[in-house]
Design an enzyme around this catalytic site. Structure first.
Site, PDB file in Angstrom:
ATOM      1  N   ASP A  13       0.819  -1.219   0.000  1.00 55.81           N
ATOM      2  CA  ASP A  13       0.000   0.000   0.000  1.00 55.81           C
ATOM      3  C   ASP A  13       0.850   1.266   0.000  1.00 55.81           C
ATOM      4  OD1 ASP A  13      -2.235  -1.728   0.263  1.00 55.81           O
ATOM      5  OD2 ASP A  13      -1.827  -1.843   2.403  1.00 55.81           O
ATOM      6  N   GLY A  15       1.513   2.890  -2.647  1.00 54.41           N
ATOM      7  CA  GLY A  15       1.072   3.725  -3.763  1.00 54.41           C
ATOM      8  C   GLY A  15       1.739   3.280  -5.059  1.00 54.41           C
ATOM      9  N   LYS A  16       2.030   1.996  -5.168  1.00 53.39           N
ATOM     10  CA  LYS A  16       2.733   1.491  -6.356  1.00 53.39           C
ATOM     11  C   LYS A  16       1.902   1.615  -7.631  1.00 53.39           C
ATOM     12  CE  LYS A  16       3.472  -2.532  -4.397  1.00 53.39           C
ATOM     13  NZ  LYS A  16       3.108  -2.322  -2.990  1.00 53.39           N
ATOM     14  N   GLY A  17       0.574   1.474  -7.487  1.00 58.87           N
ATOM     15  CA  GLY A  17      -0.299   1.523  -8.660  1.00 58.87           C
ATOM     16  C   GLY A  17      -0.123   2.821  -9.422  1.00 58.87           C
ATOM     17  N   ASN A  38      -5.038 -10.559  -3.651  1.00 56.51           N
ATOM     18  CA  ASN A  38      -4.894  -9.938  -2.330  1.00 56.51           C
ATOM     19  C   ASN A  38      -4.374  -8.510  -2.515  1.00 56.51           C
ATOM     20  OD1 ASN A  38      -2.518 -11.066  -3.302  1.00 56.51           O
ATOM     21  ND2 ASN A  38      -1.725 -11.680  -1.314  1.00 56.51           N
ATOM     22  N   ALA A  39      -3.746  -8.243  -3.650  1.00 55.94           N
ATOM     23  CA  ALA A  39      -3.250  -6.899  -3.940  1.00 55.94           C
ATOM     24  C   ALA A  39      -4.398  -6.008  -4.402  1.00 55.94           C
ATOM     25  CB  ALA A  39      -2.217  -6.977  -5.057  1.00 55.94           C
ATOM     26  N   HIS A  41      -4.528  -2.215  -6.265  1.00 59.06           N
ATOM     27  CA  HIS A  41      -3.829  -1.009  -6.712  1.00 59.06           C
ATOM     28  C   HIS A  41      -4.819   0.039  -7.161  1.00 59.06           C
ATOM     29  CE1 HIS A  41      -0.079  -3.678  -7.486  1.00 59.06           C
ATOM     30  NE2 HIS A  41      -0.174  -3.286  -6.242  1.00 59.06           N
ATOM     31  N   THR A 237       2.843 -12.523   3.550  1.00 56.56           N
ATOM     32  CA  THR A 237       1.989 -13.147   2.554  1.00 56.56           C
ATOM     33  C   THR A 237       2.709 -14.400   2.041  1.00 56.56           C
ATOM     34  OG1 THR A 237       0.599 -12.764   0.618  1.00 56.56           O
ATOM     35  CG2 THR A 237       2.838 -11.823   0.553  1.00 56.56           C
ATOM     36  N   ASP A 330       2.243  14.970   0.473  1.00 56.03           N
ATOM     37  CA  ASP A 330       1.239  15.998   0.755  1.00 56.03           C
ATOM     38  C   ASP A 330       0.447  15.711   2.037  1.00 56.03           C
ATOM     39  OD1 ASP A 330       0.361  13.830  -1.036  1.00 56.03           O
ATOM     40  OD2 ASP A 330      -1.632  14.711  -0.769  1.00 56.03           O
TER      41      ASP A 330
END
Ligand code: IMP
Length: 421
Positions: A13, A15-17, A38-39, A41, A237, A330
Site C-alpha cells: 500500500d 502507492g505502487k499503482g 490480495n493486492a 492497486h 503473505t 502531501d
C-alpha cells in the site's frame, strides 16, 4: 532496453499503482509476477478511478502489453470481472493482455480453508485478506495445484476430483460444508472458456522482448516486509515479493533487471496482524486522522505509523533498490512536528531489522528523530525547489538514510501530481 521493477519498501500500500501507471508511459510490457488478488492497486487517470487486483496497473497506457506471469495466482472470477470492467471503461485489453498457463488457480476450497485456518488460529491469526492466497501457494509447492495448462487435457477433471476429496475432508473436519465436484467443475470450465483467449505461454513473448531491447515494467504486489522469507514471518503473505521473484514469476533472468524503483510512503501503514514498530495508537490524534486509510482490497482500516527508515534502508539492500519514489508527501502538510524512526534498540543495544524476528520487532525501542513540519498545501507543487524547505529536508533525510536518490515525489493521487526531482 530496461527492465524496471517497482517494489514497495514497507508493508504494501505504498502507492505502487500510481507509480506504475506513471512510469508505464515509456514501457512496452507491464507485468505482474507475484501474489494474487490480495493486492489492490488504486489508479486515478483520464479513464476514471480504478481499484485493480490482477491486471497490471500499467495497462492504462495504450501501447503497453500486459503480462500476468506464472508466479501470480488467479481467482478467475475476479480476473473476468476486471477485464470486463476495463473493456467497458474504454481501456481495451483484448489482444494486449496475456496470462501465463503456468499460473495457479484459486479454487473455492482455498478461500474456505483460508477462513477456517484463520479462525482456528484465533488471536494468533495473520489477518489475511481471505482470498485463499496462503492455501493456493501451499498447494502449488506441495504439487497439489491446478493450473490453466491442466485444462488442455483430462488433467483438470482428474486433479480436481482428487483435490476435492482431500479438501472436503479437511473442510468438514473444521466445521465447513463440503463442495460438490460437478458444481466446481462446471464453474471452472466456464471460467476457462471465457479466459481462453487471454491464456498464452509467455516464454516467447518475454524472450523476444528482451532480445528486441523492449522496456519492461515489473509490478510487485504487496511490499518487501510481507515477503515470505524476508518479511515479518509468520505475519507475511505467501509469495516472494522482492525483485528476485520476477525472475521465476516471469522468466526474466536476474541480470536483466537494470532498475529497481523502491516506492516509499512518507509514513507507514500496515493491514493485518504483525509488528509495526512506529505504530500510532492514539486514534483521536491529528496524525492518526491524517494517516488513516482504507485498504483497497478488503475495505479494512489500515494501522498507521511514522516513517521507519530502518525498514526503508533494509528494503533498499534486500531488493537492490536503485532509486526511490516517495509517495503521499502531501499528507504530512499541516503537521507542526514529524517523527521519523532512524533505528531500533533492544535490551540496551542497537539492533537492525535483520537481527530480530517478528516477535522481537514488537519489542524494539524506536529511536525517533523529530523534524519540523510545514504548513503549506503542496498538492499543486510540481518542482522540488518550490517545496517548503522542511519538505525538502524531509526528502533529503530519506535519501541520506537509504543511500539512494529520491527521483519522484507524489503530492496527490492523480497521475500528474508528481514531482520529478
Ligand atoms: P494474504 O496475502 O491474504 O494471505 O494475507 C497475508 C498478510 O498480507 C495479511 O497481513 C494481509 O493484510 C497482508 N496483505 C496481503 N495483500 C496485501 C496488500 O496488497 N497490501 C497490504 N497488505 C497485504
Amino acid at each position: 532496453m530496461s527492465v524496471t521493477a517497482v517494489i514497495g519498501t514497507q508493508w504494501g500500500d505504498e502507492g505502487k499503482g500510481k507509480v506504475v501507471d506513471y512510469l508505464a508511459e515509456s514501457a512496452d510490457y507491464v507485468a505482474r509476477f507475484n501474489g494474487g488478488n490480495n493486492a489492490g492497486h488504486t489508479v486515478i487517470n483520464e479513464f476514471g478511478t480504478f481499484k485493480i487486483h490482477l491486471v497490471p496497473s500499467g495497462i492504462f497506457v495504450r501501447n503497453t502489453v500486459g503480462l500476468i506471469g506464472g508466479g501470480v495466482v488467479i481467482d478467475p472470477s475476479v480476473l473476468i470481472d476486471e477485464i470486463d470492467f476495463l473493456n467497458n471503461a474504454g481501456v481495451d485489453v483484448e489482444g494486449r493482455l496475456w496470462v501465463s498457463p503456468r499460473s495457479h488457480l484459486i479454487m473455492p476450497y482455498h478461500k474456505i480453508l483460508d477462513g477456517l485456518y484463520e479462525e482456528a488460529k484465533g488471536p494468533g491469526a495473520t489477518g489475511t485478506t481471505l482470498r485463499g492466497i496462503g492455501p493456493v501457494f501451499a498447494d502449488k509447492v506441495s504439487y497439489n495445484g491446478i493450473r490453466w495448462s491442466d485444462f488442455t487435457s483430462e488433467m483438470f477433471e482428474s486433479r480436481l476430483k482428487v483435490q476435492l476429496e482431500l479438501k472436503n475432508k479437511i473442510i468438514v473436519a473444521l466445521g465447513g460444508k463440503a463442495l460438490k465436484y460437478e458444481e466446481v467443475r462446471d464453474m471452472y470450465g466456464g471460467y476457462y472458456a471465457r479466459l481462453r483467449p487471454y491464456i498464452r505461454e509467455l516464454f516467447g513473448i518475454v524472450q523476444d522482448g528482451l532480445k528486441a531491447d523492449k522496456n519492461f515494467l515489473l509490478e510487485q504486489a504487496m511490499g518487501t516486509f510481507l515477503d515470505t522469507d524476508w518479511g515479518t514471518y509468520p505475519f507475511v503473505t505467501a509469495s516472494t515479493t522482492i525483485p528476485a521473484a520476477a525472475s521465476a514469476g516471469l522468466g526474466i533472468p536476474p541480470r536483466y533487471i537494470t532498475n529497481v524503483v523502491g516506492v516509499t510512503k512518507a509514513y507507514t501503514t500496515r493491514v493485518g496482524a504483525g509488528p509495526l514498530p512506529t505504530e500510532i495508537h492514539d486514534v483521536e490524534s491529528e496524525v492518526y486522522g491524517k494517516f488513516g486509510e482504507t485498504a483497497a482490497t478488503t475495505g479494512r482500516t489500515r494501522r498507521v505509523g511514522w516513517l521507519d527508515l530502518e525498514l526503508v534502508r533494509t528494503a533498499v539492500m534486500i531488493s537492490g533498490v536503485t532509486e526511490l519514489c516517495l509517495t503521499k508527501l502531501d499528507v504530512l502538510s499541516g503537521l507542526e512536528e514529524i517523527q521519523v524512526c532512524m533505528g531500533y534498540r533492544l535490551n540496551g543495544k542497537d539492533v537492525a531489522y535483520a537481527d530480530v524476528d517478528a516477535y522481537g520487532l514488537d519489542e524494539v525501542e524506536t529511536m525517533y528523530k523529530t523534524v519540523k513540519g510545514w504548513k503549506e498545501d503542496i498538492s499543486k507543487t510540481r518542482s522540488f525547489g518550490e517545496l517548503p524547505i522542511q519538505a525538502q529536508e524531509y526528502v533529503k533525510m530519506i535519501e541520506g538514510a537509504a543511500g539512494v536518490p529520491v527521483k519522484w515525489i507524489g503530492v496527490g493521487p492523480e497521475r500528474d501530481a508528481t514531482i520529478r526531482k
